[in-house]
Design a protein around this motif. Structure first.
Motif, PDB file in Angstrom:
ATOM      1  N   GLU A 198       8.715  -6.583 -12.156  1.00  0.00           N
ATOM      2  CA  GLU A 198       7.847  -5.485 -12.565  1.00  0.00           C
ATOM      3  C   GLU A 198       6.893  -5.143 -11.426  1.00  0.00           C
ATOM      4  OE1 GLU A 198       5.975  -6.820 -16.162  1.00  0.00           O
ATOM      5  OE2 GLU A 198       7.639  -6.130 -17.423  1.00  0.00           O
ATOM      6  N   LEU A 199       6.262  -3.975 -11.492  1.00  0.00           N
ATOM      7  CA  LEU A 199       5.269  -3.608 -10.500  1.00  0.00           C
ATOM      8  C   LEU A 199       4.078  -4.547 -10.605  1.00  0.00           C
ATOM      9  CD1 LEU A 199       7.008  -0.953 -10.548  1.00  0.00           C
ATOM     10  CD2 LEU A 199       4.895   0.259 -10.032  1.00  0.00           C
ATOM     11  N   VAL A 200       3.489  -4.861  -9.456  1.00  0.00           N
ATOM     12  CA  VAL A 200       2.309  -5.727  -9.413  1.00  0.00           C
ATOM     13  C   VAL A 200       1.185  -4.979  -8.703  1.00  0.00           C
ATOM     14  CG1 VAL A 200       1.329  -7.915  -8.634  1.00  0.00           C
ATOM     15  CG2 VAL A 200       3.743  -7.802  -9.341  1.00  0.00           C
ATOM     16  N   TYR A 201       0.086  -4.766  -9.407  1.00  0.00           N
ATOM     17  CA  TYR A 201      -1.121  -4.161  -8.842  1.00  0.00           C
ATOM     18  C   TYR A 201      -2.113  -5.282  -8.578  1.00  0.00           C
ATOM     19  CZ  TYR A 201       0.606   0.377 -10.509  1.00  0.00           C
ATOM     20  OH  TYR A 201       1.350   1.513 -10.729  1.00  0.00           O
ATOM     21  N   ALA A 202      -2.450  -5.497  -7.309  1.00  0.00           N
ATOM     22  CA  ALA A 202      -3.262  -6.659  -6.935  1.00  0.00           C
ATOM     23  C   ALA A 202      -4.675  -6.242  -6.515  1.00  0.00           C
ATOM     24  CB  ALA A 202      -2.587  -7.416  -5.805  1.00  0.00           C
ATOM     25  N   ARG A 203      -5.653  -6.835  -7.175  1.00  0.00           N
ATOM     26  CA  ARG A 203      -7.059  -6.689  -6.777  1.00  0.00           C
ATOM     27  C   ARG A 203      -7.470  -7.941  -6.018  1.00  0.00           C
ATOM     28  NH1 ARG A 203     -12.352  -7.929  -8.607  1.00  0.00           N
ATOM     29  NH2 ARG A 203     -13.811  -6.181  -8.476  1.00  0.00           N
ATOM     30  N   HIS A 204      -7.997  -7.757  -4.804  1.00  0.00           N
ATOM     31  CA  HIS A 204      -8.332  -8.899  -3.964  1.00  0.00           C
ATOM     32  C   HIS A 204      -9.532  -8.535  -3.104  1.00  0.00           C
ATOM     33  CE1 HIS A 204      -7.833 -12.032  -0.841  1.00  0.00           C
ATOM     34  NE2 HIS A 204      -7.151 -12.695  -1.769  1.00  0.00           N
ATOM     35  N   GLU A 205     -10.314  -9.535  -2.717  1.00  0.00           N
ATOM     36  CA  GLU A 205     -11.498  -9.267  -1.898  1.00  0.00           C
ATOM     37  C   GLU A 205     -11.134  -8.672  -0.537  1.00  0.00           C
ATOM     38  OE1 GLU A 205     -11.940 -13.822  -0.109  1.00  0.00           O
ATOM     39  OE2 GLU A 205     -13.462 -12.994  -1.478  1.00  0.00           O
ATOM     40  N   ARG A 206      -9.900  -8.885  -0.074  1.00  0.00           N
ATOM     41  CA  ARG A 206      -9.462  -8.309   1.187  1.00  0.00           C
ATOM     42  C   ARG A 206      -9.008  -6.856   1.026  1.00  0.00           C
ATOM     43  NH1 ARG A 206      -8.498 -12.041   5.283  1.00  0.00           N
ATOM     44  NH2 ARG A 206      -7.132 -10.535   6.328  1.00  0.00           N
ATOM     45  N   GLY A 207      -8.824  -6.437  -0.218  1.00  0.00           N
ATOM     46  CA  GLY A 207      -8.376  -5.080  -0.490  1.00  0.00           C
ATOM     47  C   GLY A 207      -7.210  -5.053  -1.459  1.00  0.00           C
ATOM     48  N   PHE A 208      -6.909  -3.876  -1.941  1.00  0.00           N
ATOM     49  CA  PHE A 208      -5.855  -3.663  -2.924  1.00  0.00           C
ATOM     50  C   PHE A 208      -4.465  -3.816  -2.300  1.00  0.00           C
ATOM     51  CE2 PHE A 208      -2.856  -0.468  -4.612  1.00  0.00           C
ATOM     52  CZ  PHE A 208      -2.754  -0.884  -5.927  1.00  0.00           C
ATOM     53  N   ALA A 209      -3.497  -4.212  -3.126  1.00  0.00           N
ATOM     54  CA  ALA A 209      -2.095  -4.232  -2.719  1.00  0.00           C
ATOM     55  C   ALA A 209      -1.238  -3.861  -3.923  1.00  0.00           C
ATOM     56  CB  ALA A 209      -1.682  -5.595  -2.187  1.00  0.00           C
ATOM     57  N   LEU A 210      -0.089  -3.250  -3.647  1.00  0.00           N
ATOM     58  CA  LEU A 210       0.845  -2.891  -4.711  1.00  0.00           C
ATOM     59  C   LEU A 210       2.247  -3.317  -4.305  1.00  0.00           C
ATOM     60  CD1 LEU A 210       1.821  -1.432  -7.295  1.00  0.00           C
ATOM     61  CD2 LEU A 210       1.815   0.708  -5.982  1.00  0.00           C
ATOM     62  N   CYS A 211       2.919  -4.004  -5.213  1.00  0.00           N
ATOM     63  CA  CYS A 211       4.322  -4.369  -5.030  1.00  0.00           C
ATOM     64  C   CYS A 211       5.162  -3.491  -5.949  1.00  0.00           C
ATOM     65  CB  CYS A 211       4.557  -5.834  -5.376  1.00  0.00           C
ATOM     66  SG  CYS A 211       3.560  -6.983  -4.406  1.00  0.00           S
ATOM     67  N   SER A 212       5.944  -2.620  -5.350  1.00  0.00           N
ATOM     68  CA  SER A 212       6.786  -1.704  -6.114  1.00  0.00           C
ATOM     69  C   SER A 212       8.222  -1.826  -5.609  1.00  0.00           C
ATOM     70  CB  SER A 212       6.256  -0.272  -5.972  1.00  0.00           C
ATOM     71  OG  SER A 212       7.001   0.623  -6.764  1.00  0.00           O
ATOM     72  N   MET A 213       9.104  -0.994  -6.181  1.00  0.00           N
ATOM     73  CA  MET A 213      10.508  -1.041  -5.767  1.00  0.00           C
ATOM     74  C   MET A 213      11.156   0.304  -6.023  1.00  0.00           C
ATOM     75  SD  MET A 213      10.136  -2.214  -9.062  1.00  0.00           S
ATOM     76  CE  MET A 213      10.035  -3.984  -8.978  1.00  0.00           C
ATOM     77  N   ARG A 214      12.297   0.517  -5.350  1.00  0.00           N
ATOM     78  CA  ARG A 214      13.114   1.702  -5.594  1.00  0.00           C
ATOM     79  C   ARG A 214      14.419   1.314  -6.279  1.00  0.00           C
ATOM     80  NH1 ARG A 214       9.074   3.507  -5.134  1.00  0.00           N
ATOM     81  NH2 ARG A 214       8.204   5.025  -3.679  1.00  0.00           N
ATOM     82  N   SER A 215      14.818   0.081  -6.100  1.00  0.00           N
ATOM     83  CA  SER A 215      16.036  -0.431  -6.734  1.00  0.00           C
ATOM     84  C   SER A 215      15.959  -1.953  -6.695  1.00  0.00           C
ATOM     85  CB  SER A 215      17.284   0.060  -5.977  1.00  0.00           C
ATOM     86  OG  SER A 215      17.369  -0.563  -4.709  1.00  0.00           O
ATOM     87  N   ALA A 216      17.040  -2.595  -7.098  1.00  0.00           N
ATOM     88  CA  ALA A 216      17.074  -4.063  -7.077  1.00  0.00           C
ATOM     89  C   ALA A 216      17.192  -4.608  -5.660  1.00  0.00           C
ATOM     90  CB  ALA A 216      18.248  -4.562  -7.923  1.00  0.00           C
ATOM     91  N   THR A 217      17.435  -3.721  -4.684  1.00  0.00           N
ATOM     92  CA  THR A 217      17.583  -4.170  -3.297  1.00  0.00           C
ATOM     93  C   THR A 217      16.667  -3.443  -2.320  1.00  0.00           C
ATOM     94  OG1 THR A 217      19.398  -2.590  -2.966  1.00  0.00           O
ATOM     95  CG2 THR A 217      19.990  -4.832  -3.662  1.00  0.00           C
ATOM     96  N   ARG A 218      15.882  -2.489  -2.796  1.00  0.00           N
ATOM     97  CA  ARG A 218      14.981  -1.742  -1.912  1.00  0.00           C
ATOM     98  C   ARG A 218      13.562  -1.780  -2.470  1.00  0.00           C
ATOM     99  NH1 ARG A 218      16.570   3.773   1.049  1.00  0.00           N
ATOM    100  NH2 ARG A 218      17.720   2.169   2.195  1.00  0.00           N
ATOM    101  N   THR A 219      12.608  -2.161  -1.626  1.00  0.00           N
ATOM    102  CA  THR A 219      11.228  -2.333  -2.089  1.00  0.00           C
ATOM    103  C   THR A 219      10.273  -1.384  -1.370  1.00  0.00           C
ATOM    104  OG1 THR A 219      11.063  -4.171  -0.514  1.00  0.00           O
ATOM    105  CG2 THR A 219      11.414  -4.737  -2.826  1.00  0.00           C
ATOM    106  N   ARG A 220       9.163  -1.147  -2.043  1.00  0.00           N
ATOM    107  CA  ARG A 220       8.079  -0.329  -1.494  1.00  0.00           C
ATOM    108  C   ARG A 220       6.786  -1.098  -1.747  1.00  0.00           C
ATOM    109  NH1 ARG A 220       7.081   3.623   2.235  1.00  0.00           N
ATOM    110  NH2 ARG A 220       5.730   5.279   1.500  1.00  0.00           N
ATOM    111  N   TYR A 221       6.104  -1.464  -0.660  1.00  0.00           N
ATOM    112  CA  TYR A 221       4.855  -2.213  -0.756  1.00  0.00           C
ATOM    113  C   TYR A 221       3.727  -1.400  -0.114  1.00  0.00           C
ATOM    114  CZ  TYR A 221       7.770  -6.301  -1.817  1.00  0.00           C
ATOM    115  OH  TYR A 221       8.660  -7.168  -2.384  1.00  0.00           O
ATOM    116  N   TYR A 222       2.514  -1.609  -0.618  1.00  0.00           N
ATOM    117  CA  TYR A 222       1.358  -0.880  -0.110  1.00  0.00           C
ATOM    118  C   TYR A 222       0.183  -1.826   0.107  1.00  0.00           C
ATOM    119  CZ  TYR A 222       3.737   3.320  -1.922  1.00  0.00           C
ATOM    120  OH  TYR A 222       4.638   4.319  -2.199  1.00  0.00           O
ATOM    121  N   LEU A 223      -0.630  -1.492   1.109  1.00  0.00           N
ATOM    122  CA  LEU A 223      -1.885  -2.187   1.367  1.00  0.00           C
ATOM    123  C   LEU A 223      -3.010  -1.166   1.493  1.00  0.00           C
ATOM    124  CD1 LEU A 223      -0.881  -4.707   4.205  1.00  0.00           C
ATOM    125  CD2 LEU A 223      -1.350  -5.281   1.807  1.00  0.00           C
ATOM    126  N   GLN A 224      -4.152  -1.462   0.914  1.00  0.00           N
ATOM    127  CA  GLN A 224      -5.357  -0.667   1.170  1.00  0.00           C
ATOM    128  C   GLN A 224      -5.818  -0.928   2.595  1.00  0.00           C
ATOM    129  OE1 GLN A 224      -8.724  -1.720  -1.291  1.00  0.00           O
ATOM    130  NE2 GLN A 224     -10.161  -0.583  -0.005  1.00  0.00           N
TER     131      GLN A 224
END
Length: 394
Positions: A198-224
């Motif tokens: 599942e998607l993971v929305y991360a709150r952290h003192e270093r900044g936000f992060a998001l773990c997402s995906m486009r398929s079972a083999t392709r991922t999309r990750y983000y950093l603040q």
């Protein structure tokens, strides 16, 4: 040239509106300033609300989405190292979201339009709407050294934040609401398996992060990252190392890294223009509003605009209900502002703001703690995330 509805912009909003109108027997012409390859090269959102999923099915373009898309019953909030599950399905009486990339939505819509024989003109230059306040609007554009004129009944501006549609409306007729955030999202696309199902929305003192995906083999990750950050300063290794620091240890250990396919930084802003129409010109999607991506609302808001305008035009052409035309903006804006609020709230709760003092930081943490530890709070998050219902056109 003549058509009933001239659509400026061949992104997902313009193509979806065109497909719905075509299926209803209403003639459309889409004019796009970019090439098809450029349009498909845009890397955008991938979480579809249930309302948009149903709208794509209504348009007859959902076969591949239903086969390849990933239905998600919930998502995870990673709050300072602990995971909190938001069970969308149980909190919203069975509603879910679909993970299916905007690029794939656009590809499916392009294919459907080609098969239908409806016309799309790509690489059109100097597109200009005219006579929006008259009963005989038209657009002009240049193509292959010639200037063309398209007479129409209505014009749909689906050409994005920087497009010509909104810019063609006199500035003194519009009120702009805007908030620019002091950070952006550094995104990476990689052919690696998702770190979580599942998607993971991360709150952290270093900044936000998001773990997402486009398929079972392709991922999309983000950093603040700070707004002034440069993408060339971020090697793949630096990105993966920083992402691991912001995830709970159990997830960080499972993270599979790999070379990036695409890497970019997107600025974050909240933006709304009122009204969303000027005479016979209607603004849809990013032409009228922008949301921070935290709530996964940008593409979905465009779809709800499409649904509203389509259903109004259906009644105009079939029942002569021209009285509904002036209601387009107010109907759309009711939903737009609710989505703006939710996106602002998610952004405020999950990101680190350098300008916040200790008191403000504690207030944010306390509010988020209240929402995730309250049944009513989790239900509020869930019903906004899966998408508020579309307003009936009556």
């Amino acid at each position: 040239m003549k058509t009933q509805v001239a659509i400026i912009g061949a992104g997902p909003a313009g193509l979806l509106l065109g497909q719905l109108l075509h299926n209803a027997g209403i003639d459309t012409l889409i004019v796009e300033r970019q090439t098809p390859e450029y349009v498909l090269g845009r890397i955008r959102a991938g979480v579809l609300e249930q309302g948009m999923v149903e709208l794509l099915r209504q348009a007859g373009v959902a076969r591949r989405m239903d086969r390849e898309g990933l239905v998600h019953d919930g998502f995870e909030l990673a709050l300072d190292g602990r995971l909190v599950h938001i069970d969308l399905k149980s909190l919203t009486a069975g509603k879910t979201v679909m993970v299916y990339g905007q690029t794939e939505v656009t590809r499916d819509l392009m294919a459907a339009r080609r098969e239908s024989g409806a016309q799309t003109i790509y690489a059109a230059r100097d597109v200009v709407p005219h006579g929006m306040k008259s009963d005989e609007p038209f657009i002009t554009f240049d193509k292959d050294g010639e200037t063309w004129r398209v007479d129409c009944d209505y014009i749909a501006g689906c050409d994005g934040f920087h497009g010509v549609a909104r810019q063609s409306i006199p500035a003194d007729c519009l009120k702009v609401f805007e908030r620019v955030y002091p950070f952006g999202w550094l995104g990476i696309l990689a052919d690696t398996p998702p770190v979580h199902d599942e998607l993971v929305y991360a709150r952290h003192e270093r900044g936000f992060a998001l773990c997402s995906m486009r398929s079972a083999t392709r991922t999309r990750y983000y950093l603040q990252v700070p707004a002034q950050e440069k993408v060339e300063d971020w090697s793949d290794q630096r990105f993966w190392d920083e992402l691991k620091k912001r995830l709970p240890p159990a997830l960080a250990e499972k993270l599979v890294t790999g070379p990036s396919i695409e890497k970019s930084i997107a600025p974050l802003r909240s933006f709304v223009v009122e009204p969303m129409q000027y005479g016979r010109l209607f603004l849809l999607g990013d032409a009228a509003h922008i949301v921070p991506p935290t709530g996964a609302k940008g593409l979905n808001l465009a779809a709800s605009d499409v649904s509203t305008l389509f259903n109004i035009l259906l009644k105009v052409y079939r029942e002569g209900r021209t009285d509904l035309l002036e209601k387009y903006s107010q109907i759309c804006l009711r939903r737009v502002w609710k989505a703006e609020r939710f996106s602002w709230w998610m952004t405020s709760m999950l990101h680190h703001f350098d300008e916040h003092d200790d008191f403000s930081q504690r207030i944010c943490a306390s509010e988020l703690d209240y929402f995730v530890n309250s049944e009513a709070g989790r239900k509020t998050i869930a019903e906004n995330y899966v998408g508020l219902p579309y307003e009936a056109i009556e």
